[in-house]
Design a protein around this motif. Structure first.
Motif, short mmCIF file in Angstrom:
data_model
loop_
_atom_site.label_atom_id
_atom_site.label_comp_id
_atom_site.label_asym_id
_atom_site.label_seq_id
_atom_site.Cartn_x
_atom_site.Cartn_y
_atom_site.Cartn_z
N GLY A 8 0.90 -1.08 -0.41
CA GLY A 8 0.09 0.05 -0.16
C GLY A 8 0.88 1.29 -0.05
O GLY A 8 0.35 2.50 -0.14
N GLY A 9 2.07 0.99 -0.37
CA GLY A 9 2.74 2.08 0.00
C GLY A 9 3.01 2.53 -1.68
O GLY A 9 2.55 2.07 -2.55
N VAL A 12 2.41 9.88 -3.58
CA VAL A 12 1.27 10.51 -3.16
C VAL A 12 1.24 12.33 -2.83
O VAL A 12 2.66 12.93 -2.70
CB VAL A 12 0.44 10.01 -2.29
CG1 VAL A 12 0.94 10.39 -0.57
CG2 VAL A 12 -1.50 10.95 -1.91
N SER A 17 -4.42 10.40 0.14
CA SER A 17 -4.37 9.63 1.24
C SER A 17 -3.65 7.92 0.82
O SER A 17 -3.39 7.98 -0.61
CB SER A 17 -6.24 9.16 1.37
OG SER A 17 -6.84 10.49 1.56
N LEU A 18 -3.67 7.52 1.23
CA LEU A 18 -2.36 5.75 1.26
C LEU A 18 -3.11 5.21 2.16
O LEU A 18 -3.66 5.34 3.23
CB LEU A 18 -1.44 6.01 1.16
CG LEU A 18 -1.03 6.16 0.17
CD1 LEU A 18 0.30 6.63 0.64
CD2 LEU A 18 -0.83 5.55 -1.28
N ARG A 19 -3.59 3.79 2.22
CA ARG A 19 -4.14 2.59 3.51
C ARG A 19 -3.25 1.68 3.03
O ARG A 19 -2.69 1.06 2.18
CB ARG A 19 -5.18 1.88 2.81
CG ARG A 19 -5.52 0.93 4.06
CD ARG A 19 -7.08 0.20 4.29
NE ARG A 19 -6.88 -0.56 2.67
CZ ARG A 19 -8.03 -1.29 2.32
NH1 ARG A 19 -8.99 -1.55 3.34
NH2 ARG A 19 -7.73 -1.74 1.78
N GLN A 81 -4.52 3.49 7.85
CA GLN A 81 -5.42 4.71 6.73
C GLN A 81 -5.21 5.82 7.35
O GLN A 81 -5.23 6.55 8.09
CB GLN A 81 -6.89 5.02 6.88
CG GLN A 81 -7.51 5.32 5.96
CD GLN A 81 -7.76 4.90 4.76
OE1 GLN A 81 -8.08 3.99 3.99
NE2 GLN A 81 -6.89 5.57 4.20
N VAL A 117 6.74 5.11 1.27
CA VAL A 117 5.46 5.92 1.92
C VAL A 117 6.59 7.33 1.80
O VAL A 117 7.90 8.12 1.95
CB VAL A 117 4.42 6.01 3.20
CG1 VAL A 117 3.38 7.21 3.16
CG2 VAL A 117 3.34 4.79 2.86
#
Length: 121
Positions: A8-9, A12, A17-19, A81, A117
């Motif tokens: 999920g990384g 952005v 947003s990222l989860r 989240q 991230v």
């Protein structure tokens, strides 16, 4: 034994947003209690969020109201989240989960491999 796979990384823009996901597999029976940490270059690993087996959650002050930690016990997967991301959130994120494995009556800590991230300004 047990694998904790994080996903999920990514990259952005600020405000995005990222989860993140942390899934247990292998000989894992159940997951109870999970924490997300992060580490950026030149800094110590810091605790971002934690969820106890009783359901209580704690957060780093700088992410409170932006990050939410939760656990899907049936899927043996933990999530983080993240909304309204900021450049200072850029780091490698690691999950640490309490896992019970086949043949054991107790839980033990296991680490994921980390997921990057990156938040651009």
């Amino acid at each position: 034994q047990v694998q904790l796979e994080e996903s999920g990384g990514g990259l952005v823009q600020a405000g995005g947003s990222l989860r993140l996901s942390c899934a247990a597999s292998g000989r894992a029976i159940s997951m109870s209690g999970v924490a997300w940490y992060r580490q950026s270059p030149g800094k110590q690993r810091e605790l971002v969020a934690a969820r106890t087996s009783g359901g209580g959650s704690t957060y780093l002050d700088s992410v409170r109201d932006r990050f939410t930690i939760y656990l899907d016990s049936a899927q043996k997967t933990a999530y983080l989240q993240m909304i309204n991301l900021k450049p200072e959130d850029t780091a490698v994120y690691y999950c640490n989960a309490q896992i019970r494995i086949y043949g054991s009556n107790s839980y033990g800590p296991h680490w994921g491999q980390g997921t990057q991230v990156t938040v651009s300004s």
